[in-house]
Write an enzyme that holds these catalytic residues in place. Structure first.
Site, PDB file in Angstrom:
ATOM      1  N   ARG A 246       0.845  -1.190   0.000  1.00  0.00           N
ATOM      2  CA  ARG A 246       0.000   0.000   0.000  1.00  0.00           C
ATOM      3  C   ARG A 246       0.879   1.238   0.000  1.00  0.00           C
ATOM      4  O   ARG A 246       1.992   1.216   0.538  1.00  0.00           O
ATOM      5  CB  ARG A 246      -0.895   0.037   1.243  1.00  0.00           C
ATOM      6  CG  ARG A 246      -1.806  -1.165   1.425  1.00  0.00           C
ATOM      7  CD  ARG A 246      -2.643  -1.002   2.691  1.00  0.00           C
ATOM      8  NE  ARG A 246      -3.340  -2.222   3.045  1.00  0.00           N
ATOM      9  CZ  ARG A 246      -4.502  -2.575   2.529  1.00  0.00           C
ATOM     10  NH1 ARG A 246      -5.094  -1.797   1.629  1.00  0.00           N
ATOM     11  NH2 ARG A 246      -5.089  -3.693   2.894  1.00  0.00           N
ATOM     12  N   GLY A 248       0.638   5.936  -0.532  1.00  0.00           N
ATOM     13  CA  GLY A 248      -0.225   7.106  -0.457  1.00  0.00           C
ATOM     14  C   GLY A 248      -1.150   7.228  -1.649  1.00  0.00           C
ATOM     15  O   GLY A 248      -2.231   7.816  -1.568  1.00  0.00           O
ATOM     16  N   GLY A 250      -2.244   4.444  -3.677  1.00  0.00           N
ATOM     17  CA  GLY A 250      -3.193   3.346  -3.840  1.00  0.00           C
ATOM     18  C   GLY A 250      -2.664   2.033  -3.308  1.00  0.00           C
ATOM     19  O   GLY A 250      -1.638   1.977  -2.631  1.00  0.00           O
ATOM     20  N   VAL A 252      -1.590  -2.026  -4.229  1.00  0.00           N
ATOM     21  CA  VAL A 252      -1.071  -2.817  -5.339  1.00  0.00           C
ATOM     22  C   VAL A 252      -1.312  -4.297  -5.077  1.00  0.00           C
ATOM     23  O   VAL A 252      -1.017  -4.806  -3.985  1.00  0.00           O
ATOM     24  CB  VAL A 252       0.436  -2.559  -5.548  1.00  0.00           C
ATOM     25  CG1 VAL A 252       0.941  -3.308  -6.786  1.00  0.00           C
ATOM     26  CG2 VAL A 252       0.710  -1.064  -5.694  1.00  0.00           C
ATOM     27  N   LYS A 266      -2.291  -1.642  -9.642  1.00  0.00           N
ATOM     28  CA  LYS A 266      -2.390  -0.593  -8.626  1.00  0.00           C
ATOM     29  C   LYS A 266      -3.753   0.079  -8.735  1.00  0.00           C
ATOM     30  O   LYS A 266      -4.107   0.618  -9.777  1.00  0.00           O
ATOM     31  CB  LYS A 266      -1.272   0.444  -8.795  1.00  0.00           C
ATOM     32  CG  LYS A 266      -1.371   1.579  -7.776  1.00  0.00           C
ATOM     33  CD  LYS A 266      -0.056   2.299  -7.538  1.00  0.00           C
ATOM     34  CE  LYS A 266       0.451   3.080  -8.701  1.00  0.00           C
ATOM     35  NZ  LYS A 266       1.641   3.879  -8.368  1.00  0.00           N
ATOM     36  N   ASP A 360       9.812  12.188  -5.759  1.00  0.00           N
ATOM     37  CA  ASP A 360       9.626  11.265  -4.645  1.00  0.00           C
ATOM     38  C   ASP A 360      10.549  10.053  -4.785  1.00  0.00           C
ATOM     39  O   ASP A 360      10.149   8.903  -4.609  1.00  0.00           O
ATOM     40  CB  ASP A 360       8.167  10.814  -4.554  1.00  0.00           C
ATOM     41  CG  ASP A 360       7.806  10.250  -3.169  1.00  0.00           C
ATOM     42  OD1 ASP A 360       8.575  10.485  -2.225  1.00  0.00           O
ATOM     43  OD2 ASP A 360       6.760   9.589  -3.050  1.00  0.00           O
TER      44      ASP A 360
END
Length: 506
Positions: A246, A248, A250, A252, A266, A360
């Protein structure tokens, strides 16, 4: 010793090795063995009581995740110690509606008749139904075969760009690829092709695919995704479910077709404007850019309750999970870490070279395929920005990223490729030390501050589970990491500038 003649009275422990191999080929894919295991009785001929508990089935599943392990073979070996006979095996397989396996024993091995079907079982409902009996709406076998073939064609097309990136058999690291004129149905006949026709048309389609560079994404039916993910089974893979992880953005799931073809699905976390915007961002980015070290998007789904993205399945999970040896996996060797450093840097340099900032970069977003080739993933927050010149940047009103990896200028909403450089520096420290990027139990919570404050000699802090380290390599990696973690953006290199030195590591 002559060939063993198998009859209904033959003990299953006496089955020829070739017969056991055939059964595991039928039952291992799609985890059909689970349906078999739960219907095995503790004792034959009395009121049914299951032989195997939930914990036992988890152990068989764990065996299946080893390099040469087979849950089916393990079950037959264990159950066979009770002097169980072939007729009992066929009975349990039939009760489980695993008719392909039952017929193999009855027809192919013993030259008898096909096993009796229950009245409710049609020809089309045989082994495919066992992949997920809980789904109310099931795409038919033909639809699954089409999707599998189309995704495989896309994967093969990508292999033309990245030689060696794709393996063989069902254990492929699937990549996104091209398709001629967007025709995803090339090679199929509505009237049902013969095997020779399919092979000839498949060869023609593959040659066409290999001659183009356009990325073509497959749209997948939401109900099909439900089927191959066990109705989005929330149980973790380790415990026989489909949940990969999991984030932020979604959740998978592992999706698996009847022939063993695997994908990662996802699903959007929330159906709101922000999430849909991130969905579209990732869809647009990964449908435009392709590189061996960027996760390959295979398709999407928008026709169901959730928006979904479909990726190649990365068998070795995330770099973060492997560094902390999640699920008791073997520590990454120093050679593997060097390989991961190089590949990750190539992926980031490629993105930045296209004017794209990931925003990110972190070990959780570096995914590893079956050969530990790293691929940068999760592009939901990617943004177009200048290549990193400190005199030009883009402003944003939203802070994006994970705190332990954020460059100082991120807090002023300054977006440039040097954000990715800083984050990559933290990833390098993780690879060197094996320490988490953030730890509440440390006096200095973030990894860079912890090392900067406490490290006199980097060799004293290297992860010894990866030993033996080459001191020259460590010194080089640490120096590069420190440069990437420069507080002032103008002093910080772009990843493309440090890549040549990383490539020389061995």
């Amino acid at each position: 010793m002559g060939r063993i003649t198998v009859t209904e009275e033959t003990y299953i422990r006496q089955l020829p090795f070739s017969a056991v191999q055939k059964l595991q080929m039928i039952l291992d894919p799609g985890k059909l063995w689970e349906k078999f295991a739960v219907n095995i009785p503790k004792k034959i001929g009395i009121e049914f009581e299951p032989k195997y508990s939930y914990i036992s089935i988890e152990q068989f599943s764990k065996i299946g995740r080893t390099s040469d392990g087979s849950p089916t073979r393990a079950i037959l070996s264990d159950w066979g110690m009770q002097n169980v006979k072939v007729k009992d095996l066929i009975s349990v397989l039939s009760e489980s509606k695993l008719y392909a396996a039952a017929d193999y024993l009855s027809v192919s091995l013993m030259e008898g008749k096909p096993v009796e079907r229950k009245a409710s079982d049609s020809e089309a409902e045989r082994d495919e139904e066992n992949i997920n009996q809980d789904c109310k709406t099931k795409p038919d076998k033909t639809e699954q075969q089409k999707v599998e073939t189309q995704l495989l064609r896309s994967a093969t097309a990508a292999a033309a760009d990245f030689p060696g990136a794709i393996g063989s058999g069902n254990d492929l690291s699937y990549a996104s690829g091209g398709c001629p004129s967007g025709n995803l149905n090339a090679g199929f006949k509505n009237s049902g092709p013969t095997e020779s026709d399919e092979i000839e048309e498949e060869e023609h389609a593959l040659k066409s695919l290999l001659s183009v560079k356009e990325i073509c994404l497959q749209h997948m039916n939401y109900n099909l995704l439900k089927t191959i993910t066990g109705d989005f089974n929330e149980k973790e893979l380790l415990f026989g479910g489909n949940l990969i992880g999991r984030g932020g953005f979604g959740t998978v799931y592992l999706g698996q077709f009847h022939n063993g073809f695997q994908i990662a699905v996802k699903c959007l976390k929330d159906d709101n404007e922000d999430m849909r915007k991130q969905f579209e961002t990732e869809l647009q980015v990964l449908s435009k850019y392709r590189h061996e070290n960027i996760v390959h998007l295979l398709g999407s789904s928008k026709d169901g309750l959730q928006h979904c993205l479909i990726y190649q399945y990365m068998q070795n999970g995330s770099l973060e999970d492997r560094l902390c040896c999640k699920n008791d996996t073997t520590p990454l060797s120093c050679l593997l870490r060097i390989k991961i450093v190089k590949g990750t840097a190539r992926g980031i340099a490629y993105l930045n070279g296209q004017g794209l900032v990931h925003r990110d970069i972190k070990s959780a977003n570096v995914l590893l395929d079956k050969d530990f080739v790293p691929k940068v993933g999760d592009f939901a927050t990617a943004r177009m920005a200048p290549s990193g010149n400190s005199s030009t940047f883009k402003n944003t009103s939203v802070l994006i990223g994970t705190s332990a990896y954020l460059a100082p200028e991120a807090f002023q909403f300054d977006v440039s490729a040097k954000l990715d450089s800083y984050s990559f520096g933290v990833v390098l420290l993780e690879l060197i030390t094996g320490l988490p990027p953030f730890d509440n139990d440390r006096e200095e919570k973030d990894l860079w501050s912890h090392i900067d404050e406490n490290c006199d000699e980097i060799m004293d802090m290297v992860d010894q589970t990866a030993a033996p380290w080459n001191k020259q390599n460590i010194d080089t990696l640490y120096r590069i990491a420190r440069n990437c973690l420069e507080h002032k953006k103008k002093k910080r290199p772009l990843v493309e500038h440090i890549l040549p030195e990383l490539e020389e590591l061995s």
